[in-house]
Design a protein around this motif. Structure first.
Motif, PDB file in Angstrom:
ATOM      1  N   UNK A 292       0.832  -1.201   0.000  1.00 36.03           N
ATOM      2  CA  UNK A 292       0.000   0.000   0.000  1.00 36.03           C
ATOM      3  C   UNK A 292       0.867   1.252   0.000  1.00 36.03           C
ATOM      4  N   UNK A 293       0.553   2.168  -0.908  1.00 35.07           N
ATOM      5  CA  UNK A 293       1.384   3.352  -1.107  1.00 35.07           C
ATOM      6  C   UNK A 293       0.496   4.560  -1.322  1.00 35.07           C
ATOM      7  N   UNK A 294       0.896   5.693  -0.739  1.00 38.20           N
ATOM      8  CA  UNK A 294       0.145   6.930  -0.886  1.00 38.20           C
ATOM      9  C   UNK A 294       0.968   7.925  -1.712  1.00 38.20           C
ATOM     10  N   UNK A 295       0.456   9.154  -1.813  1.00 39.05           N
ATOM     11  CA  UNK A 295       1.162  10.192  -2.562  1.00 39.05           C
ATOM     12  C   UNK A 295       0.925  11.524  -1.876  1.00 39.05           C
ATOM     13  N   UNK A 296       1.878  12.459  -2.031  1.00 39.07           N
ATOM     14  CA  UNK A 296       1.877  13.692  -1.270  1.00 39.07           C
ATOM     15  C   UNK A 296       0.872  14.728  -1.738  1.00 39.07           C
ATOM     16  N   UNK A 297       0.699  15.770  -0.910  1.00 35.73           N
ATOM     17  CA  UNK A 297      -0.323  16.784  -1.144  1.00 35.73           C
ATOM     18  C   UNK A 297      -0.055  17.618  -2.382  1.00 35.73           C
ATOM     19  N   UNK A 298       1.200  17.719  -2.811  1.00 38.76           N
ATOM     20  CA  UNK A 298       1.516  18.494  -4.003  1.00 38.76           C
ATOM     21  C   UNK A 298       1.427  17.641  -5.266  1.00 38.76           C
ATOM     22  N   UNK A 299       0.839  16.463  -5.129  1.00 39.47           N
ATOM     23  CA  UNK A 299       0.655  15.557  -6.251  1.00 39.47           C
ATOM     24  C   UNK A 299      -0.845  15.404  -6.526  1.00 39.47           C
TER      25      UNK A 299
END
Length: 420
Positions: free
Chosen positions: A109-116
């Protein structure tokens, strides 16, 4: 298939024509999107959920260097899925805004940052192709009315793109990647050829410094005899100071025994005496060329003029900066020099200046000037004077330079053709 009522586009002027089987659509009609995870420094841990950020997208691939792991609540929509199109939505550098990658082979499981931002659609390969286009970059430039380099959710979802039938998309994408592959292969070949040219130029100088580039002429006056004639006080070096041998008709000597040399004037704001002249320093000197934009001035006294004036044919060598970098002043007007430049003039006509430009180029390539083993950042007048250099007979000096220039001319033409 129509994705919307065409009346939605009554104010839209197509920027180019598309086939009848294609349709103009907004991204929000064929995809969903959302921004990424906001987290604080306290949420960063050694081994939590990995978070992809802008610097993890490199060359259309995910790079796991400098990956961040967090332990904080994450919404379901803020987890990445295979096939998602991950987009850099905000960055300090305009050229990085919009870079993107299709997510593949997720192992955890992987997330991504707010500037993405993430785009989810069965058309992601086609959307990616359009996001990488000049058409999308133009859209960004028109949409960003503020100084912030960003793609808002509205900007992304409002982007209108041409959409072919699904099978045609696949054919276009396949053809595009084939063409890109050919171009990449050409670029790599050009890079390899450029490196080969640089290596060949270095090899030419290797041969030149060993006396192997042109044949010796028994009729030439031996260099040692010539040196004694033009400078009876010169020190002829009998021990080989370097790792290569030279012909018997050559000799080793100190640079200061065949060149008059000095540095220019130190820049001193408290010294206002004299007449102001333009001057150059190390930032103006490149290998065998000069950059003379926005020259500055400083005052020179009458008794400083001779020492600090450069005239046509002088060899200039950097004392600081890129130590040892050299160029021959080939302009017909004189110029003044600052103290971080050495000005070299031969003591006699039997010293062919262009050869010693190539000597400095060779010595620099071999780390014999300002090399890694030298602790001092400068190249003092004493070090310059004592630099051990090869001295060929005068006529051979000219033959060597002529051969170098002949060979370099061919290589330079090849290099120029690579850039065109």
């Amino acid at each position: 298939m129509l994705y919307c009522d065409k009346s939605h586009y009554q104010n839209f002027t197509p920027p180019f024509d598309i086939p009848e089987s294609w349709q103009w659509v907004k991204i929000d009609e064929i995809a969903s999107s959302n921004i990424g995870l906001t987290y604080s420094p306290q949420d960063i841990v050694d081994d939590g959920v990995p978070v992809y950020r802008s610097n993890n997208i490199r060359d259309n691939k995910i790079c796991l260097d400098d990956i961040v792991y967090v332990s904080c609540p994450i919404l379901e929509k803020q987890y990445l899925n295979n096939g998602d199109l991950l987009i850099c939505a905000r960055n300090g550098s305009r050229r990085l805004v919009g870079k993107n990658v299709i997510i593949e082979n997720l192992e955890r499981p992987t997330s991504f940052g707010a500037f993405m931002a993430v785009c989810r659609s069965c058309y992601n390969p086609w959307i990616k192709l359009l996001l990488d286009s000049a058409y999308f970059n133009s859209y960004l430039d028109e949409s960003n009315s503020t100084a912030i380099n960003q793609i808002t959710q509205k900007m992304l979802l409002d982007f209108i793109l041409p959409l072919p039938p699904k099978e045609e998309q696949s054919r276009i994408i396949s053809a595009f990647h084939s063409i890109v592959g050919v171009i990449d292969g050409i670029d790599q070949s050009k890079k390899n050829l450029s490196e080969s040219i640089a290596n060949l130029k270095s090899k030419i100088l290797d041969l030149a410094m060993q006396g192997k580039l042109v044949p010796q002429d028994p009729a030439d006056e031996p260099a040692a005899e010539m040196l004694r004639r033009v400078n009876p006080k010169a020190k002829i070096i009998t021990d080989n100071p370097h790792s290569w041998n030279i012909p018997n008709t050559w000799t080793w000597c100190q640079l200061g025994d065949i060149f008059q040399h000095n540095t220019g004037k130190a820049l001193n704001s408290s010294n206002r005496d004299g007449i102001e002249y333009e001057y150059i320093t190390t930032s103006n000197v490149y290998w065998n060329r000069f950059e003379l934009d926005d020259l500055k001035k400083m005052p020179f006294k009458k008794n400083e003029l001779e020492k600090c004036t450069v005239r046509h044919g002088d060899l200039l060598v950097c004392e600081g900066g890129d130590v040892g970098r050299a160029a021959i002043w080939n302009l017909d007007r004189n110029i003044m020099i600052q103290n971080h430049l050495h000005r070299l003039r031969p003591i006699a006509n039997e010293i062919h200046i262009p050869l010693y430009y190539h000597v400095f180029r060779h010595y620099k390539d071999k780390d014999l000037i300002g090399g890694k083993g030298i602790a001092l950042q400068g190249f003092s007048s004493k070090s310059l004077h004592q630099l051990a250099i090869p001295l060929p007979p005068y006529n051979e000096q000219k033959r060597i330079v002529a051969k170098i220039e002949e060979l370099y001319s061919v290589l330079d033409q090849i290099e120029a053709s690579l850039q065109s």
